[in-house]
Design a protein around this motif. Sequence first.
Motif, short mmCIF file in Angstrom:
data_model
loop_
_atom_site.label_atom_id
_atom_site.label_comp_id
_atom_site.label_asym_id
_atom_site.label_seq_id
_atom_site.Cartn_x
_atom_site.Cartn_y
_atom_site.Cartn_z
N GLY A 243 -23.68 -17.87 30.37
CA GLY A 243 -24.73 -17.18 29.62
C GLY A 243 -24.22 -16.78 28.24
O GLY A 243 -23.60 -17.58 27.54
N ILE A 247 -19.40 -12.04 31.57
CA ILE A 247 -18.31 -11.90 32.55
C ILE A 247 -16.98 -12.27 31.91
O ILE A 247 -15.98 -11.56 32.04
N GLU A 262 -21.53 -23.16 29.22
CA GLU A 262 -22.94 -22.79 29.40
C GLU A 262 -23.83 -23.89 28.82
O GLU A 262 -23.49 -24.51 27.82
N GLY A 288 -22.47 -27.15 27.46
CA GLY A 288 -22.57 -28.37 28.27
C GLY A 288 -22.86 -28.03 29.72
O GLY A 288 -22.97 -26.85 30.10
N ALA A 290 -21.95 -27.43 33.36
CA ALA A 290 -20.72 -26.87 33.94
C ALA A 290 -19.99 -27.89 34.82
O ALA A 290 -18.76 -27.97 34.80
N ASP A 310 -21.16 -18.41 38.10
CA ASP A 310 -22.38 -17.62 38.29
C ASP A 310 -23.58 -18.52 38.04
O ASP A 310 -24.29 -18.38 37.04
N1 SAH Z 1 -22.97 -15.26 33.89
C1 SAH Z 1 -24.11 -14.97 33.05
C2 SAH Z 1 -25.29 -15.92 33.26
C3 SAH Z 1 -25.70 -16.16 34.68
S1 SAH Z 1 -27.29 -16.93 34.89
C4 SAH Z 1 -24.54 -13.53 33.20
O1 SAH Z 1 -24.10 -12.82 34.09
O2 SAH Z 1 -25.33 -13.08 32.36
C5 SAH Z 1 -26.92 -18.61 35.02
C6 SAH Z 1 -26.64 -19.29 33.69
O3 SAH Z 1 -26.34 -20.65 33.96
C7 SAH Z 1 -27.78 -19.28 32.67
O4 SAH Z 1 -27.32 -18.78 31.43
C8 SAH Z 1 -28.17 -20.76 32.54
O5 SAH Z 1 -28.56 -21.12 31.23
C9 SAH Z 1 -26.87 -21.45 32.90
N2 SAH Z 1 -26.96 -22.81 33.44
C10 SAH Z 1 -27.93 -23.35 34.23
N3 SAH Z 1 -27.60 -24.60 34.59
C11 SAH Z 1 -26.39 -24.86 34.04
C12 SAH Z 1 -25.52 -25.99 34.06
N4 SAH Z 1 -25.83 -27.09 34.72
N5 SAH Z 1 -24.35 -25.92 33.38
C13 SAH Z 1 -24.01 -24.80 32.71
N6 SAH Z 1 -24.80 -23.68 32.65
C14 SAH Z 1 -25.97 -23.72 33.30
#
Ligand code: SAH
Length: 410
Positions: A243, A247, A262, A288, A290, A310
Amino acid sequence: MPSVCVAYKKCGGCQYTGVPYPEQLEMKQKNEEALLGRFGRVERILGMRYPCFYRNKVTAAFGKDKKGNIICGTYQEGTHYIVQVEKCLIEDEKCQEIIRTIKSLLKGFKMEPFNEDTGKGLLRHVLVRRGIKTGEIMVVLVLGTHIFPSGNNFVKELIKRHPEISTVVVNINERKTSMVLGEREKISYGKGYITDELCGCRFRISPSSFYQINPAQTEVLYNKAVEFAGLTGKESVIDAYCGIGTIGMVAAKHAKNVIGVELNYAAVRDARINAKENKIENIEFFRGDAGDFMMKMAAGKEKADVVFMDPPRAGSTEEFLTAVKTLGPKKVVYVSCNPATLARDLEFITKNGYEVKKIQPVDMFPFTDHCETVVLLTAKEKKPFEKKTYDKKGFDKKPQSRKTDYRKKR
Ligand code: SAH
């Protein structure tokens, strides 16, 4: 605590309306135990002291009822039927007040709600987000068309009624979609983003960036995640699905270096700026997928000691978890907002080199049946191959243990 909500039957947002809070916690505890108990002991759920008006982000859909009156509220679950919500018991009260003001202003400015069937009208949604610690407020007006007649005057009037608003953004969503936000946006007032504070760091939040909706419990959650990681200042850390970098930045203070990954462009931009503004230099962010990123890290023989992950409600992927196995961090801290997909991913990762050490539920969403969980996994110790040597009589030379080494006793 306020009495029962009048809209709950139609709205469907709060499955536990009318259930006393201690009972809600009990139900969530049982559900977590049913889904995750086979992986280890589930710690006692961490609840809120005052579980109302906690949502720092409020989204309202605009439309008309059968008599042609403007209504706003939430979509009834699984439909596009708008349930009028006068007062919600879990949403921030100031955000709700601003939405009521917007609704009351529409007629005077001849602003019609957008009609999805005819494609006519203007206002689709309003999103209001408040930084609970900073008091900064962002209003996003989501329009069904890019033409906003008397837009400047409307925004001026809104600011006059609510001088506490820090920024107003106009977002254009012309597509036939259930997504609230479109891709184009224009800042009408202020900076176009707000800031908030969590665990001693300041975070910039853009309209489309993910930001946890319950800040008090987010601090509880993040502190637990960092505690589970047991950082000493020497570790290389990955913050996957990061995000706006929350964290990772909290962890960076206790680690050697952190890499965040992210998918969302705006979130990554926010994350980079956030790191600079908090003067955190041992963190880097990449945009990119994850899973792809982790596979590249694994193929490049990169090293990581701790992986925080997360993912969204759908959970992670086998590619990501397989790459974790190859990378081989000592610890994985999995933060999940959906225990069902968490259980699926734990099933996979525990068959692939890791064991569950701790399971901690945190109640981020009182009155709903959602529950957040932090899980600590550690790499299973690989038993080294023991080369045995024997003496002339064929006894194993290495004494076994004090109790069984009968030769010593004689
Ligand atoms: N850790 C952060 C966000 C958690 S929500 C916090 O606590 O605020 C999950 C996040 O994963 C979102 O920001 C979303 O955009 C991202 N996301 C969703 N699919 C993803 C992927 N395939 N690769 C990387 N990030 C992704």
